[in-house]
Design a protein around this motif. Structure first.
Motif, PDB file in Angstrom:
ATOM      1  N   ARG A   1       0.842  -1.196   0.000  1.00 59.39           N
ATOM      2  CA  ARG A   1       0.000   0.000   0.000  1.00 59.39           C
ATOM      3  C   ARG A   1       0.879   1.249   0.000  1.00 59.39           C
ATOM      4  O   ARG A   1       1.738   1.406   0.854  1.00 59.39           O
ATOM      5  N   ILE A   2       0.645   2.147  -0.968  1.00 62.07           N
ATOM      6  CA  ILE A   2       1.439   3.378  -1.069  1.00 62.07           C
ATOM      7  C   ILE A   2       0.509   4.588  -1.163  1.00 62.07           C
ATOM      8  O   ILE A   2      -0.650   4.468  -1.545  1.00 62.07           O
ATOM      9  N   THR A   3       1.037   5.750  -0.811  1.00 57.22           N
ATOM     10  CA  THR A   3       0.296   7.006  -0.910  1.00 57.22           C
ATOM     11  C   THR A   3       0.568   7.632  -2.266  1.00 57.22           C
ATOM     12  O   THR A   3       1.712   7.697  -2.706  1.00 57.22           O
ATOM     13  N   ILE A   4      -0.501   8.073  -2.933  1.00 56.51           N
ATOM     14  CA  ILE A   4      -0.363   8.704  -4.248  1.00 56.51           C
ATOM     15  C   ILE A   4      -0.959  10.109  -4.211  1.00 56.51           C
ATOM     16  O   ILE A   4      -1.742  10.439  -3.328  1.00 56.51           O
TER      17      ILE A   4
ATOM     18  N   ARG B   1      -4.793  19.485  -5.541  1.00 53.95           N
ATOM     19  CA  ARG B   1      -4.403  18.078  -5.525  1.00 53.95           C
ATOM     20  C   ARG B   1      -5.124  17.339  -4.413  1.00 53.95           C
ATOM     21  O   ARG B   1      -5.430  17.906  -3.377  1.00 53.95           O
ATOM     22  N   TYR B   2      -5.400  16.042  -4.662  1.00 52.81           N
ATOM     23  CA  TYR B   2      -5.932  15.131  -3.658  1.00 52.81           C
ATOM     24  C   TYR B   2      -4.854  14.105  -3.350  1.00 52.81           C
ATOM     25  O   TYR B   2      -4.007  13.806  -4.197  1.00 52.81           O
ATOM     26  N   THR B   3      -4.889  13.527  -2.154  1.00 55.91           N
ATOM     27  CA  THR B   3      -4.017  12.407  -1.825  1.00 55.91           C
ATOM     28  C   THR B   3      -4.889  11.196  -1.539  1.00 55.91           C
ATOM     29  O   THR B   3      -6.005  11.321  -1.018  1.00 55.91           O
ATOM     30  N   SER B   4      -4.383  10.035  -1.893  1.00 56.85           N
ATOM     31  CA  SER B   4      -5.115   8.796  -1.698  1.00 56.85           C
ATOM     32  C   SER B   4      -4.100   7.665  -1.558  1.00 56.85           C
ATOM     33  O   SER B   4      -2.898   7.886  -1.639  1.00 56.85           O
ATOM     34  N   THR B   5      -4.586   6.458  -1.344  1.00 58.12           N
ATOM     35  CA  THR B   5      -3.704   5.299  -1.275  1.00 58.12           C
ATOM     36  C   THR B   5      -4.154   4.268  -2.298  1.00 58.12           C
ATOM     37  O   THR B   5      -5.322   4.235  -2.690  1.00 58.12           O
TER      38      THR B   5
ATOM     39  N   MET C   1     -11.145  24.623  -8.545  1.00 57.44           N
ATOM     40  CA  MET C   1     -10.617  25.654  -9.433  1.00 57.44           C
ATOM     41  C   MET C   1     -11.498  25.802 -10.676  1.00 57.44           C
ATOM     42  O   MET C   1     -11.740  26.897 -11.155  1.00 57.44           O
ATOM     43  N   CYS C   2     -11.968  24.672 -11.206  1.00 60.76           N
ATOM     44  CA  CYS C   2     -12.821  24.662 -12.406  1.00 60.76           C
ATOM     45  C   CYS C   2     -14.301  24.670 -12.049  1.00 60.76           C
ATOM     46  O   CYS C   2     -15.141  24.882 -12.918  1.00 60.76           O
ATOM     47  N   ASN C   3     -14.607  24.342 -10.803  1.00 62.37           N
ATOM     48  CA  ASN C   3     -15.974  24.265 -10.312  1.00 62.37           C
ATOM     49  C   ASN C   3     -16.779  23.167 -11.019  1.00 62.37           C
ATOM     50  O   ASN C   3     -17.950  23.343 -11.317  1.00 62.37           O
ATOM     51  N   GLU C   4     -16.141  22.024 -11.278  1.00 71.42           N
ATOM     52  CA  GLU C   4     -16.823  20.885 -11.886  1.00 71.42           C
ATOM     53  C   GLU C   4     -16.051  19.605 -11.595  1.00 71.42           C
ATOM     54  O   GLU C   4     -14.925  19.640 -11.124  1.00 71.42           O
ATOM     55  N   HIS C   5     -16.681  18.467 -11.869  1.00 70.83           N
ATOM     56  CA  HIS C   5     -16.038  17.174 -11.685  1.00 70.83           C
ATOM     57  C   HIS C   5     -15.174  16.865 -12.902  1.00 70.83           C
ATOM     58  O   HIS C   5     -15.616  17.030 -14.037  1.00 70.83           O
ATOM     59  N   LYS C   6     -13.956  16.402 -12.649  1.00 70.65           N
ATOM     60  CA  LYS C   6     -13.028  16.042 -13.719  1.00 70.65           C
ATOM     61  C   LYS C   6     -12.249  14.804 -13.313  1.00 70.65           C
ATOM     62  O   LYS C   6     -12.252  14.415 -12.152  1.00 70.65           O
ATOM     63  N   LYS C   7     -11.560  14.202 -14.275  1.00 70.98           N
ATOM     64  CA  LYS C   7     -10.699  13.067 -13.991  1.00 70.98           C
ATOM     65  C   LYS C   7      -9.364  13.575 -13.455  1.00 70.98           C
ATOM     66  O   LYS C   7      -8.649  14.294 -14.127  1.00 70.98           O
ATOM     67  N   PHE C   8      -9.057  13.192 -12.233  1.00 65.91           N
ATOM     68  CA  PHE C   8      -7.775  13.521 -11.634  1.00 65.91           C
ATOM     69  C   PHE C   8      -6.817  12.377 -11.909  1.00 65.91           C
ATOM     70  O   PHE C   8      -7.151  11.223 -11.706  1.00 65.91           O
ATOM     71  N   LYS C   9      -5.607  12.706 -12.373  1.00 65.51           N
ATOM     72  CA  LYS C   9      -4.626  11.694 -12.731  1.00 65.51           C
ATOM     73  C   LYS C   9      -3.518  11.635 -11.693  1.00 65.51           C
ATOM     74  O   LYS C   9      -3.167  12.642 -11.087  1.00 65.51           O
ATOM     75  N   GLU C  10      -2.979  10.439 -11.525  1.00 63.18           N
ATOM     76  CA  GLU C  10      -1.896  10.230 -10.577  1.00 63.18           C
ATOM     77  C   GLU C  10      -0.602  10.848 -11.092  1.00 63.18           C
ATOM     78  O   GLU C  10      -0.273  10.706 -12.262  1.00 63.18           O
ATOM     79  N   ILE C  11       0.103  11.542 -10.199  1.00 64.65           N
ATOM     80  CA  ILE C  11       1.408  12.084 -10.551  1.00 64.65           C
ATOM     81  C   ILE C  11       2.453  11.461  -9.646  1.00 64.65           C
ATOM     82  O   ILE C  11       2.118  10.781  -8.682  1.00 64.65           O
ATOM     83  N   LYS C  12       3.716  11.685  -9.937  1.00 68.39           N
ATOM     84  CA  LYS C  12       4.787  11.123  -9.106  1.00 68.39           C
ATOM     85  C   LYS C  12       4.825  11.756  -7.754  1.00 68.39           C
ATOM     86  O   LYS C  12       4.589  12.891  -7.565  1.00 68.39           O
TER      87      LYS C  12
END
Length: 65
Positions: free
Chosen positions: A8-11, A32-36, A54-65
């Motif tokens: 289990r890692i934090t992303i 940014r959001y954090t999750s595991t 920031m955009c005031n809508e739902h969007k796809k958040f992508k994992e970054i390093k």
């Protein structure tokens, strides 16, 4: 002795609109959001639908390093 926490890692999840400055309706900056995640079950980068204030809508958040 303590055991290893396992696979289990934090992303960090980031909105793709971070590059488009003029699109932000509310504030400037990056949100940014954090999750595991379990590295064994999901070896690829994750994409989750989250709310971007920031955009005031739902969007796809992508994992970054």
């Amino acid at each position: 002795m303590s055991k290893n926490k396992g696979a289990r890692i934090t992303i960090t999840l980031e909105c793709p609109c971070r590059n488009l400055i003029n699109i932000h309706k509310r504030k400037k900056g990056i949100f940014r959001y954090t999750s595991t995640k379990n590295r064994k079950n999901t070896p690829n980068r994750m994409e989750l639908m989250k709310f971007c204030p920031m955009c005031n809508e739902h969007k796809k958040f992508k994992e970054i390093k």
